[in-house]
Design a protein around this motif. Structure first.
Motif, mmCIF file in Angstrom:
data_model
loop_
_atom_site.group_PDB
_atom_site.id
_atom_site.type_symbol
_atom_site.label_atom_id
_atom_site.label_comp_id
_atom_site.label_asym_id
_atom_site.label_seq_id
_atom_site.Cartn_x
_atom_site.Cartn_y
_atom_site.Cartn_z
ATOM 1 N N PRO A 1 0.838 -1.206 0.000
ATOM 2 C CA PRO A 1 0.000 0.000 0.000
ATOM 3 C C PRO A 1 0.870 1.250 0.000
ATOM 4 N N GLY A 2 0.236 2.396 -0.198
ATOM 5 C CA GLY A 2 0.962 3.632 -0.445
ATOM 6 C C GLY A 2 2.071 3.965 0.532
ATOM 7 N N ARG A 3 1.766 3.969 1.826
ATOM 8 C CA ARG A 3 2.787 4.346 2.805
ATOM 9 C C ARG A 3 3.978 3.410 2.749
ATOM 10 N N MET A 4 3.712 2.124 2.576
ATOM 11 C CA MET A 4 4.803 1.152 2.543
ATOM 12 C C MET A 4 5.597 1.253 1.240
ATOM 13 N N ARG A 5 4.973 1.727 0.171
ATOM 14 C CA ARG A 5 5.732 1.939 -1.063
ATOM 15 C C ARG A 5 6.774 3.029 -0.857
ATOM 16 N N GLU A 6 6.395 4.065 -0.124
ATOM 17 C CA GLU A 6 7.352 5.124 0.214
ATOM 18 C C GLU A 6 8.533 4.540 0.990
ATOM 19 N N GLU A 7 8.227 3.719 1.985
ATOM 20 C CA GLU A 7 9.271 3.124 2.814
ATOM 21 C C GLU A 7 10.136 2.163 2.004
ATOM 22 N N TYR A 8 9.489 1.413 1.114
ATOM 23 C CA TYR A 8 10.200 0.445 0.274
ATOM 24 C C TYR A 8 11.233 1.139 -0.604
ATOM 25 N N ALA A 9 10.808 2.183 -1.303
ATOM 26 C CA ALA A 9 11.733 2.885 -2.195
ATOM 27 C C ALA A 9 12.867 3.524 -1.403
ATOM 28 N N ALA A 10 12.534 4.117 -0.266
ATOM 29 C CA ALA A 10 13.565 4.750 0.555
ATOM 30 C C ALA A 10 14.558 3.719 1.082
ATOM 31 N N HIS A 11 14.047 2.571 1.523
ATOM 32 C CA HIS A 11 14.938 1.536 2.052
ATOM 33 C C HIS A 11 15.817 0.962 0.945
ATOM 34 N N MET A 12 15.241 0.740 -0.234
ATOM 35 C CA MET A 12 16.014 0.240 -1.359
ATOM 36 C C MET A 12 17.165 1.192 -1.672
ATOM 37 N N ARG A 13 16.875 2.462 -1.726
ATOM 38 C CA ARG A 13 17.901 3.440 -2.063
ATOM 39 C C ARG A 13 18.946 3.549 -0.956
ATOM 40 N N ARG A 14 18.554 3.224 0.264
ATOM 41 C CA ARG A 14 19.476 3.320 1.390
ATOM 42 C C ARG A 14 20.471 2.165 1.414
ATOM 43 N N ILE A 15 20.038 0.959 1.064
ATOM 44 C CA ILE A 15 20.913 -0.214 1.218
ATOM 45 C C ILE A 15 21.718 -0.552 -0.026
ATOM 46 N N LEU A 16 21.313 -0.042 -1.185
ATOM 47 C CA LEU A 16 22.040 -0.382 -2.404
ATOM 48 C C LEU A 16 23.288 0.486 -2.546
#
Length: 217
Positions: free
Chosen positions: A130-145
């Protein structure tokens, strides 16, 4: 979505999102990723996708992350893979034969878990959230890569009011906002509603499937 939701779906066999063949969008568009020979590929929320087998067959190491151990166990059995589970931090993990598969929460994944991965294949992760988790997902992806990563992303876009997700509707505008600052190329955009009669029967009037090449340079 809560972790228990997905675990329950796998437990009950309610896995209509699983495809019994390799995604043709992957086979068609993968050359545009220009992944180097043997490059490891991160597949978030991987389930038991046959796309992982296709990638390994082409010399890549697949790093998959999945909440439901049942999905990973079924994948190993169906592909005749001999795995032994170990505990690594918050994850159960199996490794070998071209795979490193983590059973646990994607959001617990760290930069050390993904290592030097610079290629991501997301066919079912972003649209599962859902929307809020998509925000978190993209942010986390960009943080760990690590720097200079590339993602092949597949999304669905439809009037969200016409159907409760998952899969959730993700607009072109949202993709560009979530990955602002990256180079974003729209590779494919088509209305695939005729291929999903169940969605049409639920009252959906359009269903766009899009493929993106996203590069953090």
């Amino acid at each position: 979505m809560e972790a228990d939701f997905w675990k329950q779906r796998w437990h009950l066999g309610e896995t209509g999102f699983h495809k019994s063949q390799v995604n043709p969008l992957l086979t068609h568009w993968w050359p545009f990723v220009r992944a180097s020979q043997g490059a490891p590929v991160l597949v978030p929320l991987c389930g038991k996708s046959l796309d992982m087998h296709w990638l390994v067959d082409r010399g890549h190491t697949v790093i998959g992350v999945e909440l439901a151990r049942k999905a990973l166990q079924e994948f190993a059995a169906e592909q005749a893979l001999a795995f032994e589970w170990t505990i690594t931090g918050p994850f159960e993990k199996v490794e070998g034969q071209g795979y490193r598969l983590y059973c646990g929460d994607f959001f617990a994944l760290t930069a050390s878990d993904v290592g030097s991965v610079q290629v991501v294949y997301d066919r079912a992760a972003l649209i599962a959230l859902p929307g809020r988790m998509r925000e978190e997902y993209a942010a986390h992806m960009r943080r760990i890569l690590p720097p200079r990563w590339t993602m092949l992303l597949v999304t669905l876009d439809y009037p969200q009011a016409q159907r409760a997700g998952p899969p959730f509707s993700v607009s072109d505008e949202e993709v560009r906002r979530l990955f602002a600052g990256c180079d974003i190329a729209l590779l494919d955009n088509r209305d695939v509603l005729d291929e999903h009669q169940m969605f049409r029967s639920q009252g959906m009037t359009e269903l766009h499937e899009r493929v993106y090449l996203i590069e953090q340079t």
